[in-house]
Design a protein around this motif. Structure first.
Motif, PDB file in Angstrom:
ATOM      1  N   VAL A 118       0.614  -1.315   0.110  1.00 34.89           N
ATOM      2  CA  VAL A 118       0.012   0.073  -0.048  1.00 34.89           C
ATOM      3  C   VAL A 118       0.722   1.253  -0.396  1.00 34.89           C
ATOM      4  O   VAL A 118       1.549   1.378   0.987  1.00 34.89           O
ATOM      5  N   LEU A 119       1.032   2.112  -0.812  1.00 36.60           N
ATOM      6  CA  LEU A 119       1.291   3.345  -1.036  1.00 36.60           C
ATOM      7  C   LEU A 119       0.579   4.532  -0.868  1.00 36.60           C
ATOM      8  O   LEU A 119      -0.504   4.727  -1.049  1.00 36.60           O
ATOM      9  N   TRP A 120       1.890   5.380  -0.121  1.00 39.94           N
ATOM     10  CA  TRP A 120       0.857   7.129   0.233  1.00 39.94           C
ATOM     11  C   TRP A 120      -0.620   6.301   1.389  1.00 39.94           C
ATOM     12  O   TRP A 120      -1.492   7.230   1.269  1.00 39.94           O
ATOM     13  N   GLY A 121      -0.232   5.467   2.038  1.00 32.65           N
ATOM     14  CA  GLY A 121      -0.835   5.934   3.638  1.00 32.65           C
ATOM     15  C   GLY A 121      -1.052   6.313   4.444  1.00 32.65           C
ATOM     16  O   GLY A 121      -0.285   7.281   4.091  1.00 32.65           O
ATOM     17  N   THR A 122      -1.342   6.188   5.795  1.00 36.22           N
ATOM     18  CA  THR A 122      -0.554   6.685   6.111  1.00 36.22           C
ATOM     19  C   THR A 122       0.389   7.059   7.117  1.00 36.22           C
ATOM     20  O   THR A 122       1.172   7.768   7.785  1.00 36.22           O
ATOM     21  N   THR A 123       0.995   5.604   7.063  1.00 39.60           N
ATOM     22  CA  THR A 123       2.133   5.542   7.142  1.00 39.60           C
ATOM     23  C   THR A 123       3.629   6.098   6.041  1.00 39.60           C
ATOM     24  O   THR A 123       4.440   6.428   6.357  1.00 39.60           O
TER      25      THR A 123
END
Length: 85
Positions: A43-48
């Motif tokens: 998953v790219l550019w989640g809140t992480t």
């Protein structure tokens, strides 16, 4: 119809270089490493991954760099979160 995306998805961090710019090369390397060590997808550019602070251009460049590197080795999901409404 059932789709098997895999079991383990890793929320990826967004690496930055010394100048504070998004480091697409390091992101691509990290993506490949994660897939080689057990992740089925990313998953790219989640809140992480700092999604609220990335520009649309940065997100596009990051997605392209990672997708070019991993090809079909894993599923790639783009985060859609934000701090605002």
């Amino acid at each position: 119809m059932s789709v098997n995306w895999g079991r383990l998805f890793t929320a990826m961090i967004t690496p930055y270089d010394q100048a504070g710019e998004v480091d697409e090369q390091k992101a691509a390397e990290l993506a490949e490493h994660l897939l080689q060590h057990g992740s089925d997808g990313l998953v790219l550019w989640g809140t992480t991954g700092e999604s609220p602070t990335l520009s649309a251009v940065e997100k596009d460049r990051l997605f392209v760099a990672v997708k070019e590197r991993i090809g079909t080795k894993g599923t790639l999901i783009a985060g859609t979160g934000t701090n605002g409404f």
